[in-house]
Design a protein around this motif. Structure first.
Motif, mmCIF file in Angstrom:
data_model
loop_
_atom_site.group_PDB
_atom_site.id
_atom_site.type_symbol
_atom_site.label_atom_id
_atom_site.label_comp_id
_atom_site.label_asym_id
_atom_site.label_seq_id
_atom_site.Cartn_x
_atom_site.Cartn_y
_atom_site.Cartn_z
ATOM 1 N N LEU A 292 -19.059 -27.325 38.740
ATOM 2 C CA LEU A 292 -19.163 -28.297 39.826
ATOM 3 C C LEU A 292 -20.604 -28.442 40.319
ATOM 4 C CD1 LEU A 292 -15.910 -27.549 41.848
ATOM 5 C CD2 LEU A 292 -16.469 -29.644 40.592
ATOM 6 N N ARG A 293 -21.373 -27.361 40.285
ATOM 7 C CA ARG A 293 -22.789 -27.455 40.646
ATOM 8 C C ARG A 293 -23.511 -28.394 39.678
ATOM 9 N NH1 ARG A 293 -27.464 -25.264 39.143
ATOM 10 N NH2 ARG A 293 -26.577 -23.710 37.738
ATOM 11 N N THR A 294 -23.226 -28.248 38.395
ATOM 12 C CA THR A 294 -23.835 -29.129 37.391
ATOM 13 C C THR A 294 -23.335 -30.567 37.550
ATOM 14 O OG1 THR A 294 -23.975 -27.273 35.832
ATOM 15 C CG2 THR A 294 -24.123 -29.503 34.914
ATOM 16 N N PHE A 295 -22.043 -30.717 37.792
ATOM 17 C CA PHE A 295 -21.447 -32.049 37.927
ATOM 18 C C PHE A 295 -22.049 -32.811 39.103
ATOM 19 C CE2 PHE A 295 -17.726 -34.639 39.521
ATOM 20 C CZ PHE A 295 -17.747 -35.575 38.494
ATOM 21 N N GLN A 340 -9.601 -23.736 45.540
ATOM 22 C CA GLN A 340 -10.846 -23.241 44.958
ATOM 23 C C GLN A 340 -11.915 -24.327 44.919
ATOM 24 O OE1 GLN A 340 -10.176 -21.168 41.116
ATOM 25 N NE2 GLN A 340 -7.983 -21.273 41.579
ATOM 26 N N ILE A 341 -11.487 -25.566 44.669
ATOM 27 C CA ILE A 341 -12.449 -26.656 44.461
ATOM 28 C C ILE A 341 -13.050 -27.155 45.771
ATOM 29 C CG2 ILE A 341 -12.646 -29.065 43.696
ATOM 30 C CD1 ILE A 341 -10.620 -28.374 41.477
ATOM 31 N N MET A 342 -12.247 -27.305 46.816
ATOM 32 C CA MET A 342 -12.753 -27.882 48.066
ATOM 33 C C MET A 342 -13.893 -27.077 48.688
ATOM 34 S SD MET A 342 -11.773 -30.851 48.998
ATOM 35 C CE MET A 342 -12.120 -30.889 50.757
ATOM 36 N N PRO A 343 -13.816 -25.746 48.775
ATOM 37 C CA PRO A 343 -14.959 -24.991 49.322
ATOM 38 C C PRO A 343 -16.229 -25.185 48.493
ATOM 39 C CG PRO A 343 -12.979 -23.635 49.333
ATOM 40 C CD PRO A 343 -12.651 -24.858 48.544
ATOM 41 N N LEU A 344 -16.079 -25.345 47.176
ATOM 42 C CA LEU A 344 -17.249 -25.553 46.326
ATOM 43 C C LEU A 344 -17.862 -26.932 46.557
ATOM 44 C CD1 LEU A 344 -15.920 -23.932 43.028
ATOM 45 C CD2 LEU A 344 -17.774 -23.073 44.483
ATOM 46 N N LEU A 345 -17.033 -27.938 46.788
ATOM 47 C CA LEU A 345 -17.565 -29.267 47.097
ATOM 48 C C LEU A 345 -18.355 -29.237 48.398
ATOM 49 C CD1 LEU A 345 -14.524 -31.578 46.178
ATOM 50 C CD2 LEU A 345 -16.622 -31.211 44.860
ATOM 51 N N ARG A 346 -17.849 -28.499 49.370
ATOM 52 C CA ARG A 346 -18.577 -28.379 50.642
ATOM 53 C C ARG A 346 -19.886 -27.608 50.441
ATOM 54 N NH1 ARG A 346 -13.177 -28.277 52.988
ATOM 55 N NH2 ARG A 346 -12.941 -26.049 52.538
ATOM 56 N N SER A 351 -19.795 -32.338 51.500
ATOM 57 C CA SER A 351 -18.842 -32.276 52.621
ATOM 58 C C SER A 351 -18.754 -33.582 53.388
ATOM 59 C CB SER A 351 -19.232 -31.141 53.574
ATOM 60 O OG SER A 351 -20.535 -31.354 54.103
ATOM 61 N N ASP A 352 -19.731 -34.482 53.201
ATOM 62 C CA ASP A 352 -19.727 -35.743 53.938
ATOM 63 C C ASP A 352 -19.017 -36.872 53.191
ATOM 64 O OD1 ASP A 352 -21.731 -35.658 51.949
ATOM 65 O OD2 ASP A 352 -22.847 -37.276 52.923
ATOM 66 N N VAL A 353 -18.448 -36.568 52.034
ATOM 67 C CA VAL A 353 -17.799 -37.587 51.195
ATOM 68 C C VAL A 353 -16.283 -37.421 51.281
ATOM 69 C CG1 VAL A 353 -17.536 -38.478 48.843
ATOM 70 C CG2 VAL A 353 -19.760 -37.629 49.622
ATOM 71 N N PRO A 354 -15.528 -38.508 51.532
ATOM 72 C CA PRO A 354 -14.068 -38.380 51.607
ATOM 73 C C PRO A 354 -13.459 -37.979 50.267
ATOM 74 C CG PRO A 354 -14.728 -40.694 51.690
ATOM 75 C CD PRO A 354 -15.977 -39.884 51.812
ATOM 76 N N VAL A 355 -12.509 -37.058 50.329
ATOM 77 C CA VAL A 355 -11.803 -36.578 49.137
ATOM 78 C C VAL A 355 -10.349 -37.026 49.233
ATOM 79 C CG1 VAL A 355 -11.099 -34.563 47.799
ATOM 80 C CG2 VAL A 355 -13.342 -34.598 48.925
ATOM 81 N N PHE A 356 -9.890 -37.781 48.237
ATOM 82 C CA PHE A 356 -8.515 -38.268 48.179
ATOM 83 C C PHE A 356 -7.747 -37.498 47.106
ATOM 84 C CE2 PHE A 356 -10.674 -41.646 50.306
ATOM 85 C CZ PHE A 356 -9.728 -42.340 51.050
ATOM 86 N N ALA A 357 -6.439 -37.335 47.316
ATOM 87 C CA ALA A 357 -5.611 -36.593 46.364
ATOM 88 C C ALA A 357 -4.192 -37.150 46.373
ATOM 89 C CB ALA A 357 -5.605 -35.108 46.709
ATOM 90 N N THR A 358 -3.406 -36.751 45.376
ATOM 91 C CA THR A 358 -1.978 -37.058 45.352
ATOM 92 C C THR A 358 -1.221 -35.948 46.078
ATOM 93 O OG1 THR A 358 -1.549 -35.882 43.287
ATOM 94 C CG2 THR A 358 -2.302 -38.169 43.103
ATOM 95 N N SER A 359 0.092 -36.071 46.136
ATOM 96 C CA SER A 359 0.905 -35.075 46.835
ATOM 97 C C SER A 359 0.867 -33.709 46.165
ATOM 98 C CB SER A 359 2.356 -35.555 46.930
ATOM 99 O OG SER A 359 2.944 -35.646 45.637
ATOM 100 N N ASP A 373 -8.650 -24.073 53.497
ATOM 101 C CA ASP A 373 -9.596 -24.475 52.449
ATOM 102 C C ASP A 373 -9.403 -25.936 52.042
ATOM 103 O OD1 ASP A 373 -10.912 -22.050 52.256
ATOM 104 O OD2 ASP A 373 -9.516 -21.244 50.778
ATOM 105 N N LEU A 374 -8.247 -26.524 52.383
ATOM 106 C CA LEU A 374 -7.966 -27.918 52.026
ATOM 107 C C LEU A 374 -8.377 -28.902 53.110
ATOM 108 C CD1 LEU A 374 -4.376 -27.470 50.494
ATOM 109 C CD2 LEU A 374 -6.586 -27.363 49.316
ATOM 110 N N ASP A 375 -8.923 -28.406 54.198
ATOM 111 C CA ASP A 375 -9.283 -29.287 55.330
ATOM 112 C C ASP A 375 -10.134 -30.474 54.860
ATOM 113 O OD1 ASP A 375 -7.884 -27.782 57.094
ATOM 114 O OD2 ASP A 375 -9.599 -27.101 58.278
#
Length: 466
Positions: A292-295, A340-346, A351-359, A373-375
């Motif tokens: 994710l750091r590389t991405f 695991q992914i959300m803390p890494l994105l922050r 952290s300032d970009v909206p994250v959308f997901a399915t159910s 961690d999903l906040d």
């Protein structure tokens, strides 16, 4: 005298032919006018919307009105209403057209219940459910059965209706379907598993049959009604676009499931004219931290500096430290991976970009400590899940939650009387436990889901997503 009479007959004959020809042309002209009036919108709504972006104000408003009109013609009156409510500063002619379209929507929304009431009272006297009730998939099968039977017991006519359950883990689904029909069933729900659905879909269906998974083909008396993650992804794309977002990063698992759901998102996203900036695929062995750091185009130096500043208490800026070519993230992940992914994105400045997901991102039951961690995640789900926190079941997360399967069972029971209404009035949605249901031309009962957002480790139903 005879000659004169013959001349007169010939003259009358020519007059009759002339008049008949004129009438035929008049009828044809009238038919063309009717056809033009019935279908004045020759382009898809998405095309009108795309064209409107490059036009000056007056032409833009006209194209948006055309998009709304086409949406109504296609049965998507909710989309039309959304477009029309955004319009302002219209010319007199445009305002009149807008008012006419809104009136059409009102007619669709408020059609007399007297038209459908006789059909709503027609309930089958015997129902059959085809589900895995034993074996390794008994958990999901029994969740659907529990919801179905709860709806049956709550029904005011339950004493007049018998329900028989058939275990698809104990016999072939196609043979059980034929047995249910022979036993006198007038309405069948199931099977649940995709392989079983394919077998039953290929049969002749003498009675209304609700298949609980996707199928490539269905007959006139069969309907598909499953929990479609691809449909959820399509709704995510529409929601993000309607909130002004245009450039997406996708984070999704590799494999068939991830490919199918991402395709559902991209189909709607790109149809709207939005842009895919990049996609990242992961699997169970992926080093998410490094990947994710590389991405996100965060250098190792930047990551180290952030860690140092965090230790010494200095303020950390996120704007210029990562790639800047996206304004939203579509995250496809089950809750365990999303935690695991959300803390890494922050951590990596997103952290300032909206994250959308399915159910899939929500387990369907409250777990405040772990879900912190999903906040911030915005996701679509059934209304039932937000309103009923049922106990967590200890089974693999890819089987979906007990709450959603329970709601699917409840709505499958309700469809016994609602299918006629959906068929007669496809423009009218029915608000049920799993969302607003509608029937499309492909015999699929779709659902319009509600929206939620994680805050403080709790999934809150909300309309204010950004």
């Amino acid at each position: 005298m005879l000659v004169n009479w013959l001349d007169l007959k010939i003259i009358f004959l020519f007059i009759a032919i002339f008049l008949l020809s004129s009438c035929t042309k008049a009828v044809e002209t009238h038919r063309q006018m009717v056809n033009q009036a019935a279908a004045p919108y020759t382009l898809p709504a998405t095309t009108y919307l795309a064209m409107s972006k490059s036009q000056p104000s007056n032409e833009k408003q006209g194209l948006l009105i055309m998009a709304a009109g086409r949406s109504i013609s296609d049965g998507q009156w909710q989309d039309a209403e959304h477009i029309l409510t955004q319009l302002s500063n219209l010319s007199a002619a445009q305002q009149q057209e807008k008012s006419m379209l809104l009136a059409k929507i009102d007619v669709i929304r408020q059609e007399p219940r007297a038209v459908i009431k006789p059909h709503l009272e027609d309930s089958p006297r015997q129902m059959a459910i085809l589900l895995p009730l034993t074996g390794p998939l008994a958990g999901p099968g029994n969740a659907v059965r529990d919801g179905f039977m709860a709806a049956h017991q709550a029904s005011m006519v339950s004493h007049d209706i018998s329900v028989r359950a058939y275990d698809t883990a104990a016999a072939e689904a196609d043979l059980l379907y034929e047995q249910a029909v022979a036993d006198g069933a007038e309405y069948v729900v199931g099977p649940l598993l995709k392989n079983d659905v394919a077998k039953v879909a290929n049969l002749y269906h003498p009675i209304p049959t609700v298949l609980l998974n996707d199928s490539d083909r269905v007959s006139n008396n069969a309907y598909r009604f499953g929990l479609s993650p691809a449909n959820e992804a399509s709704q995510v794309a529409a929601k993000a676009y309607n909130n002004g977002l245009r450039r997406a990063l996708i984070i999704a698992p590799s494999g068939a499931w991830g490919d199918e759901v991402v395709a559902g998102f991209l189909s709607q996203w790109q149809q709207n004219g939005a842009y895919l900036a990049d996609k990242f695929s992961y699997n169970d062995s992926t080093d998410l931290n490094q990947a994710l750091r590389t991405f996100l185009h965060v250098s190792e130096k930047e990551a180290t500096q952030k860690q140092f500043k965090a230790v010494v208490g200095q303020e950390v800026s996120h704007v210029a430290k990562r790639r800047q070519d996206f304004d939203m993230i579509f995250l496809l992940a089950y809750h365990s991976k999303a935690r695991q992914i959300m803390p890494l994105l922050r951590y990596y400045f997103a952290s300032d970009v909206p994250v959308f997901a399915t159910s899939a991102v929500y387990a369907g039951s409250m777990n405040t400590m772990r879900d912190k961690d999903l906040d911030g995640i915005i996701f679509c789900d059934m209304p039932w899940v937000f309103n009923n926190q049922l106990a967590h079941k200890n089974w693999p997360e890819q089987w979906n939650s007990y709450s959603r399967l329970y709601a699917l069972g409840m709505d499958s029971y309700a469809l016994a009387t609602q299918l006629t209404q959906l068929s007669a009035l496809p423009n009218r949605g029915i608000s049920n436990n799993s969302g607003i249901l509608y029937l499309n031309a492909a015999q699929q009962v779709g659902r319009e889901l509600t929206w939620g957002k994680f805050k403080g480790g709790i999934a809150h139903q909300t309309t204010d997503i950004l």
